[in-house]
Design a protein around this motif. Structure first.
Motif, short mmCIF file in Angstrom:
data_model
loop_
_atom_site.label_atom_id
_atom_site.label_comp_id
_atom_site.label_asym_id
_atom_site.label_seq_id
_atom_site.Cartn_x
_atom_site.Cartn_y
_atom_site.Cartn_z
N THR A 43 0.84 -1.21 0.00
CA THR A 43 0.00 0.00 0.00
C THR A 43 0.87 1.25 0.00
OG1 THR A 43 -1.86 -1.09 1.09
CG2 THR A 43 -1.74 1.31 1.30
N MET A 44 1.90 1.26 0.81
CA MET A 44 2.80 2.42 0.84
C MET A 44 3.53 2.58 -0.49
SD MET A 44 4.25 2.60 4.73
CE MET A 44 4.88 0.94 4.81
N ILE A 45 3.96 1.47 -1.07
CA ILE A 45 4.62 1.54 -2.38
C ILE A 45 3.66 2.15 -3.41
CG2 ILE A 45 5.49 0.13 -4.30
CD1 ILE A 45 6.68 -1.75 -2.06
N ARG A 46 2.43 1.65 -3.43
CA ARG A 46 1.44 2.16 -4.38
C ARG A 46 1.20 3.66 -4.16
NH1 ARG A 46 -2.66 -1.02 -3.20
NH2 ARG A 46 -3.64 0.47 -1.81
N ASN A 47 1.15 4.08 -2.91
CA ASN A 47 0.90 5.49 -2.61
C ASN A 47 2.03 6.41 -3.07
OD1 ASN A 47 -1.60 4.94 -1.50
ND2 ASN A 47 -0.85 4.89 0.59
N HIS A 48 3.23 5.89 -3.16
CA HIS A 48 4.36 6.68 -3.66
C HIS A 48 4.56 6.50 -5.16
CE1 HIS A 48 5.84 8.30 0.11
NE2 HIS A 48 5.52 7.14 0.66
N PHE A 49 4.17 5.35 -5.68
CA PHE A 49 4.31 5.08 -7.12
C PHE A 49 3.31 5.88 -7.93
CE2 PHE A 49 4.41 2.38 -10.94
CZ PHE A 49 5.77 2.22 -11.08
N GLY A 50 2.10 6.02 -7.40
CA GLY A 50 1.02 6.71 -8.10
C GLY A 50 1.35 8.12 -8.56
N PRO A 51 1.87 8.97 -7.67
CA PRO A 51 2.20 10.33 -8.11
C PRO A 51 3.25 10.36 -9.23
CG PRO A 51 2.11 10.24 -5.72
CD PRO A 51 2.02 8.83 -6.22
N MET A 52 4.20 9.44 -9.19
CA MET A 52 5.20 9.38 -10.27
C MET A 52 4.52 8.95 -11.56
SD MET A 52 8.65 7.86 -8.46
CE MET A 52 7.91 6.31 -7.94
N ALA A 53 3.61 7.98 -11.48
CA ALA A 53 2.90 7.53 -12.67
C ALA A 53 2.12 8.68 -13.29
CB ALA A 53 1.97 6.37 -12.33
N PRO A 136 12.11 5.89 -19.09
CA PRO A 136 12.59 4.52 -19.33
C PRO A 136 12.81 3.72 -18.04
CG PRO A 136 13.77 6.07 -20.72
CD PRO A 136 12.97 6.88 -19.75
N GLN A 137 13.40 4.36 -17.03
CA GLN A 137 13.64 3.63 -15.78
C GLN A 137 12.34 3.43 -15.01
OE1 GLN A 137 16.40 2.00 -14.92
NE2 GLN A 137 15.18 1.17 -13.25
N PHE A 138 11.44 4.39 -15.07
CA PHE A 138 10.13 4.22 -14.44
C PHE A 138 9.43 3.00 -15.05
CE2 PHE A 138 5.57 4.74 -14.18
CZ PHE A 138 5.39 5.05 -12.84
N SER A 139 9.53 2.86 -16.37
CA SER A 139 8.91 1.72 -17.06
C SER A 139 9.51 0.40 -16.60
CB SER A 139 9.08 1.85 -18.57
OG SER A 139 8.31 2.94 -19.03
N LYS A 140 10.81 0.39 -16.33
CA LYS A 140 11.44 -0.85 -15.83
C LYS A 140 10.90 -1.23 -14.47
CE LYS A 140 15.77 -0.47 -18.39
NZ LYS A 140 17.24 -0.36 -18.29
N VAL A 141 10.67 -0.24 -13.62
CA VAL A 141 10.09 -0.54 -12.30
C VAL A 141 8.68 -1.08 -12.48
CG1 VAL A 141 9.43 0.40 -10.05
CG2 VAL A 141 11.50 1.23 -11.16
N ALA A 142 7.89 -0.41 -13.31
CA ALA A 142 6.51 -0.85 -13.55
C ALA A 142 6.49 -2.26 -14.13
CB ALA A 142 5.80 0.13 -14.47
N GLU A 143 7.42 -2.57 -15.04
CA GLU A 143 7.49 -3.90 -15.64
C GLU A 143 7.86 -4.95 -14.59
OE1 GLU A 143 10.27 -3.48 -18.89
OE2 GLU A 143 8.94 -2.07 -19.91
#
Length: 156
Positions: A43-53, A136-143
């Motif tokens: 949940t914490m990861i998602r809460n920090h990942f969302g704003p970057m997305a 590109p690096q954000f995409s690698k994390v998402a992948e």
């Protein structure tokens, strides 16, 4: 005198919180506690990942400082979920597939890839002034997230 009252009240509140928290934790099995632990981390990861997305998609204006803060948080938090995957914690209120237990080596490898890619994103965010350089690096994390979800997360 006022400080003394404040200290006593604060101590009483903290003591109550600790006792109540301990009582709650005592009612959980280790497997239930593990599920709660990993779900909290995700949940914490998602809460920090969302704003970057949102920034990557262009839905939110790019803010280098906010992106860096969130990337650092995801990199740190990526270290924790694996600790919540213990034997017997794949049943009950969880989205984790039981196959994780049988394929733990592959699961750990996928979690390690996530940690590495998240750390690389945090490094890439150092001094970044353009979202295009981070995509590109954000995409690698998402992948890396998707690879684990595709194999080891129950479908909704």
């Amino acid at each position: 005198m006022k400080f003394g009252k404040f200290a006593i009240i604060t101590g009483a509140v903290l003591s109550t919180a600790i006792v109540m928290g301990s009582a709650w934790a005592a009612k959980q099995t280790p497997q239930e506690a593990a599920i709660d632990y990993r779900q909290s981390a995700f949940t914490m990861i998602r809460n920090h990942f969302g704003p970057m997305a949102g920034m990557v998609k262009g839905d939110v204006p790019f803010d280098a400082a906010a992106f860096k803060k969130n990337a650092d948080a995801v990199a740190t938090l990526s270290q924790f979920p694996i600790n919540g995957f213990i034997d017997g914690s794949y049943e009950g209120k969880t989205e984790a597939k039981p196959e994780i237990a049988a394929k733990m080596e592959d699961f750990r490898a996928k979690m390690e890839t996530f940690k590495v890619e998240a750390a690389n994103l945090a490094k890439a965010a150092d001094g970044a002034s353009d979202i295009a350089a981070l995509k590109p690096q954000f995409s690698k994390v998402a992948e890396s997230c998707k690879a684990c979800h595709d194999s080891y997360r129950k479908e909704d």
